[in-house]
Structures are given as C-alpha cells and as structure tokens.
Scaffold this motif. Structure first.
Motif, PDB file in Angstrom:
ATOM      1  N   TRP A 102       4.734  -7.597  -3.021  1.00 16.72           N
ATOM      2  CA  TRP A 102       3.638  -7.534  -2.065  1.00 16.72           C
ATOM      3  C   TRP A 102       2.506  -6.694  -2.635  1.00 16.72           C
ATOM      4  CZ3 TRP A 102       3.333  -8.756   3.447  1.00 16.72           C
ATOM      5  CH2 TRP A 102       4.328  -9.643   3.849  1.00 16.72           C
TER       6      TRP A 102
ATOM      7  N   GLU B  78      -1.822  -7.165   1.235  1.00 20.84           N
ATOM      8  CA  GLU B  78      -0.884  -7.846   2.127  1.00 20.84           C
ATOM      9  C   GLU B  78      -0.192  -6.840   3.045  1.00 20.84           C
ATOM     10  OE1 GLU B  78       0.810 -11.731  -0.210  1.00 20.84           O
ATOM     11  OE2 GLU B  78       1.331  -9.775  -1.034  1.00 20.84           O
ATOM     12  N   ASP B  79       0.189  -5.720   2.456  1.00 17.63           N
ATOM     13  CA  ASP B  79       0.824  -4.684   3.274  1.00 17.63           C
ATOM     14  C   ASP B  79      -0.103  -4.264   4.415  1.00 17.63           C
ATOM     15  OD1 ASP B  79       3.115  -4.676   1.767  1.00 17.63           O
ATOM     16  OD2 ASP B  79       2.584  -2.912   0.581  1.00 17.63           O
ATOM     17  N   LYS B  80      -1.361  -4.093   4.072  1.00 18.57           N
ATOM     18  CA  LYS B  80      -2.316  -3.626   5.087  1.00 18.57           C
ATOM     19  C   LYS B  80      -2.479  -4.671   6.190  1.00 18.57           C
ATOM     20  CE  LYS B  80      -6.867  -1.474   5.585  1.00 18.57           C
ATOM     21  NZ  LYS B  80      -7.134  -2.120   6.858  1.00 18.57           N
TER      22      LYS B  80
ATOM     23  N   VAL C 225       0.713  -4.444   8.342  1.00 10.00           N
ATOM     24  CA  VAL C 225       0.772  -3.217   9.149  1.00 10.00           C
ATOM     25  C   VAL C 225      -0.279  -3.261  10.250  1.00 10.00           C
ATOM     26  CG1 VAL C 225       0.399  -0.731   9.100  1.00 10.00           C
ATOM     27  CG2 VAL C 225       1.761  -1.812   7.309  1.00 10.00           C
TER      28      VAL C 225
ATOM     29  N   CYS D  51       7.960 -11.361   5.670  1.00 16.90           N
ATOM     30  CA  CYS D  51       7.227 -10.327   6.414  1.00 16.90           C
ATOM     31  C   CYS D  51       8.202  -9.371   7.107  1.00 16.90           C
ATOM     32  CB  CYS D  51       6.316 -10.968   7.449  1.00 16.90           C
ATOM     33  SG  CYS D  51       4.970 -11.933   6.730  1.00 16.90           S
TER      34      CYS D  51
ATOM     35  N   ARG E 141       9.792  -7.128   4.569  1.00 24.48           N
ATOM     36  CA  ARG E 141       8.836  -6.145   4.056  1.00 24.48           C
ATOM     37  C   ARG E 141       8.615  -5.027   5.074  1.00 24.48           C
ATOM     38  NH1 ARG E 141       7.192  -3.832  -0.548  1.00 24.48           N
ATOM     39  NH2 ARG E 141       5.065  -3.055  -0.397  1.00 24.48           N
ATOM     40  N   TRP E 142       8.548  -5.430   6.324  1.00 24.52           N
ATOM     41  CA  TRP E 142       8.327  -4.444   7.372  1.00 24.52           C
ATOM     42  C   TRP E 142       9.558  -3.544   7.562  1.00 24.52           C
ATOM     43  CZ3 TRP E 142       4.775  -2.093  10.231  1.00 24.52           C
ATOM     44  CH2 TRP E 142       5.181  -1.424  11.391  1.00 24.52           C
TER      45      TRP E 142
ATOM     46  N   TYR F   4      10.357  -1.519   4.174  1.00 21.28           N
ATOM     47  CA  TYR F   4       9.381  -0.745   3.407  1.00 21.28           C
ATOM     48  C   TYR F   4       8.237  -0.192   4.248  1.00 21.28           C
ATOM     49  CZ  TYR F   4       7.134   0.696  -0.916  1.00 21.28           C
ATOM     50  OH  TYR F   4       6.612   1.448  -1.933  1.00 21.28           O
ATOM     51  N   LEU F   5       7.695  -0.975   5.132  1.00 20.68           N
ATOM     52  CA  LEU F   5       6.460  -0.574   5.811  1.00 20.68           C
ATOM     53  C   LEU F   5       6.686   0.132   7.146  1.00 20.68           C
ATOM     54  CD1 LEU F   5       4.350  -3.767   5.082  1.00 20.68           C
ATOM     55  CD2 LEU F   5       4.263  -1.576   3.897  1.00 20.68           C
TER      56      LEU F   5
END
Length: 335
Positions: A18, A22-24, A27, A54, A57-58, A61-62
């Motif tokens: 990512w 994309e992270d932003k 989030v 998604c 990732r969330w 990690y996020l």
DNA sequence: AACCGAAGCAACCGCCCACGA
DNA sequence: ATCGTGGGCGGTTGCTTCGGT
C-alpha cells in the motif's frame, strides 16, 4: 454455499504494498463514515483495491489502536501460554494482547518464538520436550541456560527447568536402553554408582537406583521411530510404583503426562508434556476440542510449577558427570 | 563494493462459517 | 432448506532488509 466472489475476480484491482496515499484514503474514509461494508468501501473511498485487502490493511496496520514494536517478555509469555492451550488460534490469542493483531502474533510466532522454543528443545507444536536423543547433545547447555535464567529471573525459567528434567528423563531412558542393549559396552561400575547417587531415595525424588532392577522392566517395541518404551518405568511413574522400584515423586504430574491410572498413555509418559492444555473451566464447552476457548484461562500452565524445587537438580553436578559417563553410547544410536 | 543466503514481515490466498433473504 | 454474501481465519508467498563472505 461456495466461495464468495471476491476481489480475485475483479479485474484491474491493485495488489501489493500500500502507498501512503492509499492509506490516507482508507483512513480518511473510515474516520468519516465508520466501518461498514468492506465490499463497497473501495469504490466509495476511491480506492482501486478489493474490500478484503482494505479490511486487512485496516485491521493489521492502520487501526488507531494498533501497538507496534517489539513484543515484551510478558507478551511473549502470554502468547506461548495461550498457544499451548489454543494452538494456532491467532485471533483468539490476539484477544489477550490488546493492540496486537493476529497476523502480527502469527508472524512473531513463526519468526521468533517458534525458534526460541526449538532452541530450548521444546516442540513448538505440542509444547512438549523434543524426544530425539539429539537433545542430549545440548543437555549441558540446557543446564547452563536454566541456571542463567534462574540468575536473571527471566520468565522462561520454568520452561527451562521442565525441559531440563525432561532431558534427564530421556537420559535415563537412554541409560536403561544402553544397559539393556547387547550392542552397548557394559557400563562401568562408576556409572552404576552415579545413577544411584543422582537420586537418593528420599521423599520427593525418583529412586533412580531402582533402574538397576532391570529384569523388572518390560521392553516393548518403540511407539514411534526413535523411541523405546519401558513399561516398567511407565507404570512406576504413573501409578506410584506398586511392585515397581520407581517412585513418582521426582517428576511433576505434567511431566508424567497426566496419564490415566493405568499408565496407558505411553507417548505422554515418554514425552512428558511441558505445557498441558487445560480443560476450559469457563463453561465454554471447549478444551480438548477444536473450538478455541474464549475465556481467560483460570491459570497459566506454568502456575504452580514455581514451587517445584528444580534448581537443586539443575545444580547437581552428578548429572553432568553422568553425561560424560554416557559417552559409551553411540551418539548416533537413537532410542 | 558486490554478491548471496537467511530472516523478517506485510500482504495475499483460499477455505470456512455465520447470517440474512 | 437453500443460496448468496460478508467477513474471519490460518497458511503461504514474495518483497525487503540484514548479515556474512
């Protein structure tokens, strides 16, 4: 039922690492709209990713409550204890470690803890001492490690102590094997004397000199490659030794595998469990089954073992001498 | 400095289950 | 009872980093 058509059928969705952008996007969207349908999220958030990606990732990690960085000794202890009870139920284990994800725990297990246990001579799958005789090669190191752990009061002292005792147990097996095998050179008188010296017959100690009563032992075919089974020893350990010269006191119930009164659990007795999966006493219906117990265990597998006096044995130089005396054994001669 | 293998870890894969229609 | 979907989960992959030569 069938497998749901996931992102693998969506043409053109991005895979791989990512980007910060994309992270932003992810989030920002979740902070603004909260968690909802992961399938619809990518389109709504403007991401060219599948919903599953998604979500991972969330969650891994996020998520704002993620705790990153090195695992503490306490966390390691929790992981190992719960892994002994739950197996590879990483998500269940993760519930015991706030801020840690199942994926992170799984990776940490595979890369660190698994090797750590192996290094201690513990099978990371069964949480029992490894039963191969190669373990004996490392026995002196094990004693040193246990002594060092004791000196530094590190958490894994109990594991090391138990493992050392397990190694002793195997050592005895090797010894009996040697004494009863025609191919082995006849043991010296000193070795005999040493055997008796290791276990003076007093309460709380195995009466090892009973091993010299070899005719009372029944040798049965190995239960698995590399292992021999000694029914006499087994019965002595698990029943209290009526009719046997061996007493049970020197080994903890865990080391005895909690075999039934008949002592029929041969494998358990030959490979004393370092950590025994506790039955779930929270009424969740698990414990021994495949369903992970979601309740906090009533006690750690290590609880109670602290009171066992292992260090006296660990510091017993007779064991080291015995190892040296055992040199008449062919190192490649597996039990 | 360059190469190579090992280790670590993020991410993916695919199976499975729960649940609602 | 059956089916479709969402989501959880454990296992695996592959990229990156690190350490040794």
């Amino acid at each position: 039922m069938g497998r749901s058509p996931c992102c693998d059928q969506d043409a053109g969705v991005k895979k791989g690492p990512w980007t910060p952008e994309e992270d932003k996007l992810l989030v920002d969207y979740i902070q603004k709209n909260g968690l909802g349908s992961w399938r619809r999220l990518p389109k709504l958030a403007g991401l060219n990713r599948c919903g599953k990606s998604c979500r991972l990732r969330w969650t891994n990690y996020l998520r704002p409550d993620i705790k990153r960085g090195h695992f503490t000794d306490e966390e390691e202890k929790i992981i190992i204890n719960h892994h002994a009870m739950l197996g590879n139920k990483w998500s269940s284990i993760a519930t015991k470690l706030p801020g840690r994800t199942d994926n992170e725990i799984k990776n940490y297990w595979n890369t660190h803890l698994r090797k750590k246990l192996l290094g201690m001579g513990i099978d990371p799958v069964t949480h029992r001492p490894r039963t191969d005789l190669n373990l004996l090669d490392g026995f002196p190191n094990l004693l040193a490690a246990a002594a060092a752990a004791a000196a530094h009061n590190t958490w894994d002292i109990n594991a090391l102590k138990l493992q050392a005792d397990a190694a002793k147990f195997q050592l005895l097996q090797a010894l009996v094997h040697a004494l009863t095998t025609a191919t082995a050179t006849a043991p010296s008188v000193d070795l005999m004397a040493l055997l008796a010296a290791i276990g003076p017959p007093h309460p709380g100690r195995v009466q090892y000199d009973g091993l010299l009563n070899l005719p009372a032992l029944t040798i049965v075919p190995p239960v698995e490659p590399g292992m021999s089974s000694f029914v006499g020893m087994l019965n002595g350990f698990s029943t209290g030794g009526a009719g046997s010269a061996l007493a049970t006191d020197g080994l903890s119930p865990m080391q005895l595998g909690r075999s039934g009164p008949s002592g029929s659990n041969m494998t358990a007795a030959m490979a004393p469990p370092l950590v025994v999966a506790e039955e779930c006493n929270a009424g969740c219906g698990s414990g021994g089954g495949t369903t992970p117990c979601e309740e906090t265990p009533a006690s750690s597998p290590f609880v109670g073992l602290e009171n066992l006096n292992y260090l006296d044995d660990l510091n017993n130089d007779n064991w080291k001498e015995l190892l040296e005396q055992m040199s008449f054994l062919n190192p490649n001669d597996q039990l």
